[in-house]
Structures are given as structure tokens and as C-alpha cells.
Design an enzyme around this catalytic site. Structure first.
Site, short mmCIF file in Angstrom:
data_model
loop_
_atom_site.label_atom_id
_atom_site.label_comp_id
_atom_site.label_asym_id
_atom_site.label_seq_id
_atom_site.Cartn_x
_atom_site.Cartn_y
_atom_site.Cartn_z
N GLY A 214 -0.40 -5.26 0.98
CA GLY A 214 -1.84 -4.96 0.09
C GLY A 214 -2.09 -5.73 -1.30
N GLY B 271 0.93 -1.07 0.07
CA GLY B 271 -0.06 -0.13 0.07
C GLY B 271 0.93 1.23 -0.04
CG ASP C 230 -2.86 -4.14 6.86
OD1 ASP C 230 -1.94 -4.66 6.09
OD2 ASP C 230 -3.14 -2.98 6.53
CD GLU D 142 2.41 -6.03 6.05
OE1 GLU D 142 2.85 -7.22 6.47
OE2 GLU D 142 1.61 -5.82 5.17
C1 QUE Z 1 7.85 -3.23 4.83
C2 QUE Z 1 6.71 -2.93 4.19
C3 QUE Z 1 6.50 -2.47 3.07
C4 QUE Z 1 7.58 -1.87 2.45
C5 QUE Z 1 8.76 -2.03 2.89
C6 QUE Z 1 9.06 -2.83 3.74
C7 QUE Z 1 5.10 -2.13 2.52
C8 QUE Z 1 5.14 -1.44 1.41
C9 QUE Z 1 5.97 -0.97 0.72
C10 QUE Z 1 6.12 -0.28 -0.48
C11 QUE Z 1 6.79 -0.57 -1.65
C12 QUE Z 1 6.68 0.07 -2.86
C13 QUE Z 1 5.97 1.40 -2.90
C14 QUE Z 1 5.38 1.80 -2.00
C15 QUE Z 1 5.34 0.85 -0.63
O1 QUE Z 1 7.35 -1.30 1.28
O2 QUE Z 1 4.11 -2.56 3.23
O3 QUE Z 1 4.69 2.90 -1.86
O4 QUE Z 1 5.77 2.09 -4.21
O5 QUE Z 1 3.54 -1.15 0.99
O6 QUE Z 1 10.03 -3.10 4.76
O7 QUE Z 1 5.63 -3.58 5.10
#
Ligand code: QUE
Length: 335
Positions: free
Chosen positions: A116, A67, A147, A139
Site C-alpha cells: 500500500g 495495508g 495489488d 504479497e
Molecule cells: C508480506 C506482506 C506484508 C507484510 C509482511 C509480509 C504486507 C503488510 C504488512 C504490514 C506491516 C506492518 C503493519 C501492518 C502490515 O506486512 O502487505 O499492519 O503494521 O501490509 O511478509 O505483503
């Protein structure tokens, strides 16, 4: 790029096809994408031309990496609770819509699928993983918790695999995703175009012809250790069991747990224990409530800063050690 462009939806034969099209962000879901997905799925639910929904990610790196947690961190730091509430409530409503969707829904997963991304695939009846599929619920590394219904499905994976994956953020790749329960079949990348065309011609009946035989589960030899260590009732006890194991797998799992938020480990374990007895809608409601307490904790903004914004991978957790997390503080988050 416009909102409509980050989700491309079109009809093709018997299928309604959805492309998550934000490859520069590994197809991570923002609120606009969640809204477009919801609208498209509601339209197709009542469209007699659509017999099966097929969802995939653009580019060859990711199905969907999660997400828009950068925007969530901005909302938290700016005191904009309404923005965070809108994101989570609409994302979890989409997860529910997919879980109860009255037509076959097929996710083609050929790359990174985390957070997500798992929420828009794992609740559906058909999840196809290629050898390039990589599933994780990471997460705890950002001071949050698994979640999108993970507190429902992780406790239902074989043995204690779900607790292991939810606490450590360990990755599951390729055919292992079928053994672990994230995917329902394994189809090599070279066969995906053929499967897509067959789905448009024949609908979901085409899936079985494209299911390749599974190699053995690569963590088969660790199953006894996983089920023993991650059955402990508390995070410090899990850490003690891993330390006592002495093997390389347990050492790695403990190292992963030592790197993530100690507080997040504790609230995640409690959430998974409770989720084992909930329905998916109940689990999503409990997760929504838990977003309020976890996002108020400093580890969320700090974790997103360290892993996603500054990428220094050196978060300063509060407290810094598993042994220093106060169980009463965690229990109060579920009151
Ligand atoms: C742990 C996470 C997430 C993460 C990196 C972590 C996560 C997540 C993203 C993410 C990746 C690419 C994107 C962005 C978010 O990285 O939940 O907007 O472009 O969504 O170490 O839980």
C-alpha cells in the site's frame, strides 16, 4: 490515537503536506487513513493555495509498510466480505486519484515502502528515494498478490525486473529504486529537510537541484539472467530456468520462491501477464476482482497468520509445492 492523528495534513507555503503518522505500525494504511487521505487530496485539488502535495512517513523506519492486512484477515475469517470490499475499493480509488492528480505530488521515501505504501507513491510523478529507502512487493509471502496497481506498473519496469520482484518479494534499496523504476530521483537523507523547505518556497521546480548522481545499479550484472528466467511463461518453467542458471543470484531467487505461497506465485504471474496489456484503471478493476478469489483461498489467512500475526514464518501452504498447483484452478480465478 485518533483517526485524525494517524494522518497529519497541513499547508506550508506552496505545499500541502501529508504525514503518515502511525510509526508503531510502520505507517501501514488502515481504512480510516485511506479515507482521510482521499478527503484531504480532494480538498487540496480545488484549493488554489496548494501548488504541490508532499507526502512522507513519520519516524525514521518506514514511509509506509503496506495495508492493514491483519484487519483484512479478521474480515475474511469472520465472513465479513463487505469490510474487505470497502478496504480494497477505497484503497484502489485512492491509487487512481493519485495517478490522475492535477497538481504535482511528491513522495519522500526514507525507509520501508511496501504494498500500500507503493500504491500512494509510485503512481505519482515524483518519488524521491534516500539511501534508507527499501521498496518491495512481498504479497506472495502472505498468499496474496501485488495489488495497488502493481499489475500495471511491475510489467512496465525494465525487462523482467517487475516479474522478479513481484514473484519473489525481493527488496530494492536506495538508488537502486531509481534504476528499477520505483523512484524518480535519489536524494540523501541529510538533504531531505532542505528539499522540503525548497518545495514550500518554490514548488516542484525545487526537485532537480536535490537530485544526487546515481551509483551503478547493483543488479546490473544479473539483468541478463533476470530477463531470461522471468520471461518463462509458467511458474514451474521460471523455477527450472533459475535452477539451471547455477549462479548465486538465481539460487537466492529460487529459495525466495520456494518459501512463498505456490498458489500465489501462479495467480500473480497470470495477473502480471494480463496487466501488461491493461490501463491502470483496468488493472485496478481486475485486481479488485482478484481479491475476491484470492481471499477465499486458505493461503491468504494462513500467510498473514504466519508472517504478521504469529510471526512464526512457517506457513502451511495448500498445495505445498509449486509443481502441485493445478493450472485449471488458477485459470478459473480469472474467468
Ligand atoms: C508480506 C506482506 C506484508 C507484510 C509482511 C509480509 C504486507 C503488510 C504488512 C504490514 C506491516 C506492518 C503493519 C501492518 C502490515 O506486512 O502487505 O499492519 O503494521 O501490509 O511478509 O505483503
Amino acid at each position: 490515537m485518533s483517526t485524525e492523528d494517524s494522518i497529519i495534513a497541513r499547508r506550508d507555503g506552496r505545499t500541502g503536506r501529508i504525514l503518515l503518522n502511525r510509526p508503531q505500525a510502520l505507517n501501514a494504511l488502515d481504512l480510516d487513513m485511506i479515507r482521510v487521505l482521499t478527503r484531504v487530496l480532494m480538498e487540496w485539488r480545488d484549493n488554489a493555495h496548494v501548488h504541490v502535495v508532499v507526502i512522507e512517513g513519520a519516524g525514521n523506519r518506514a514511509f509506509c509498510a503496506g495495508g492493514d492486512i491483519r484487519a483484512l484477515r479478521d474480515a475474511v475469517l469472520g465472513g465479513n466480505r463487505a469490510a474487505a470490499d470497502a478496504f480494497f475499493s477505497e484503497e484502489y480509488a485512492l491509487n487512481r486519484l493519485i495517478a490522475g492528480y492535477p497538481k504535482p505530488y511528491v513522495a519522500l521515501i526514507d525507509g520501508i515502502c511496501m504494498g500500500g505504501g507503493i500504491g500512494v507513491s509510485v503512481h505519482a510523478p515524483y518519488r524521491v528515494a534516500t539511501e534508507h529507502a527499501m521498496f518491495a512487493m512481498p504479497e506472495t509471502a502472505i498468499g496474496f498478490f501485488p495489488d495497488i496497481g502493481a499489475t500495471f506498473f511491475l510489467p512496465r519496469l525494465p525487462g523482467r525486473i517487475g516479474t522478479w520482484l513481484g514473484l519473489t518479494g525481493a527488496r530494492v534499496q536506495g538508488a537502486d529504486a531509481v534504476h528499477a523504476g520505483f523512484a524518480t530521483q535519489f536524494t540523501p537523507r541529510t538533504e531531505i529537510a532542505g528539499l522540503s523547505a525548497a518545495l514550500a518556497r518554490e514548488g516542484a521546480a525545487a526537485l532537480a537541484q536535490f537530485a544526487a548522481p546515481l551509483p551503478a545499479f547493483s543488479v546490473a550484472a544479473q539483468r541478463v539472467a533476470i530477463d531470461h528466467c522471468f520471461a518463462a511463461e509458467t511458474v514451474p518453467e521460471i523455477a527450472q530456468r533459475l535452477a539451471a542458471d547455477g549462479g548465486e543470484w538465481a539460487h537466492q531467487a529460487l529459495e525466495m520462491m520456494r518459501g512463498v505461497s505456490p498458489s500465489a506465485l501462479c495467480w500473480t504471474l497470470t495477473a502480471l501477464q494480463r496487466g501488461a496489456d491493461l490501463t491502470l484503471p483496468q488493472a485496478l478493476d481486475a485486481e479488485f476482482a482478484l481479491t475476491h478469489t484470492t481471499m477465499r483461498h486458505p493461503d491468504f489467512a494462513e500467510g498473514v497468520r504466519a508472517m504478521v500475526v504469529d510471526k512464526d514464518r512457517k506457513p502451511r501452504w495448500q498445495p505445498a509445492r509449486i509443481e502441485d498447483v493445478d493450472p485449471a484452478t488458477i485459470a478459473a480465478m480469472f474467468a
